[in-house]
Design a protein around this motif. Structure first.
Motif, PDB file in Angstrom:
ATOM      1  N   ILE A  32       0.843  -1.201   0.000  1.00 41.61           N
ATOM      2  CA  ILE A  32       0.000   0.000   0.000  1.00 41.61           C
ATOM      3  C   ILE A  32       0.875   1.247   0.000  1.00 41.61           C
ATOM      4  CG2 ILE A  32      -1.646   1.321   1.393  1.00 41.61           C
ATOM      5  CD1 ILE A  32      -2.918  -1.366   2.164  1.00 41.61           C
ATOM      6  N   GLY A  33       1.976   1.216   0.741  1.00 39.28           N
ATOM      7  CA  GLY A  33       2.909   2.345   0.731  1.00 39.28           C
ATOM      8  C   GLY A  33       3.512   2.564  -0.648  1.00 39.28           C
ATOM      9  N   THR A  36       0.843   4.099  -2.874  1.00 38.63           N
ATOM     10  CA  THR A  36       0.635   5.505  -2.516  1.00 38.63           C
ATOM     11  C   THR A  36       1.763   6.374  -3.068  1.00 38.63           C
ATOM     12  OG1 THR A  36      -0.455   4.779  -0.493  1.00 38.63           O
ATOM     13  CG2 THR A  36       0.232   7.059  -0.579  1.00 38.63           C
ATOM     14  N   ILE A  39       1.268   6.817  -6.795  1.00 37.06           N
ATOM     15  CA  ILE A  39       0.197   7.778  -7.097  1.00 37.06           C
ATOM     16  C   ILE A  39       0.686   9.201  -6.873  1.00 37.06           C
ATOM     17  CG2 ILE A  39      -2.062   8.596  -6.308  1.00 37.06           C
ATOM     18  CD1 ILE A  39      -2.784   5.634  -5.832  1.00 37.06           C
ATOM     19  N   LYS A  40       1.411   9.430  -5.783  1.00 40.81           N
ATOM     20  CA  LYS A  40       1.949  10.770  -5.526  1.00 40.81           C
ATOM     21  C   LYS A  40       2.910  11.193  -6.642  1.00 40.81           C
ATOM     22  CE  LYS A  40       1.709  10.609  -0.499  1.00 40.81           C
ATOM     23  NZ  LYS A  40       2.497  10.576   0.751  1.00 40.81           N
TER      24      LYS A  40
END
Length: 70
Positions: A32-33, A36, A39-40
């Motif tokens: 998940i990290g 994320t 996406i950033k």
């Protein structure tokens, strides 16, 4: 079979299952990290692309206005 060996086998399997669950949760959190962060990174690249596009449009307009005045 000695009783302590039976108890160790039962509790050992419980501890192994708990260790596997903890390891799985760590991997899910890491995944998940990573998602994320990706996406950033994509949002930052889109913003930079937008700014470059706006700058390019402004330069083209400025050059077109200079040619029109001449």
């Amino acid at each position: 079979m000695p009783t302590w060996l039976k108890a160790t086998g039962k509790w050992g399997s419980v501890f192994v299952i708990l260790a596997l669950i903890v390891t799985l949760l760590k991997q899910v959190i890491a995944f998940i990290g990573l998602l994320t962060m990706a996406i950033k990174f994509a949002v930052v690249l889109a913003f930079v692309g937008l700014l470059v596009g706006i700058g390019f449009a402004l330069l083209r307009t400025r050059n077109a206005n200079r040619k029109a005045k001449e």
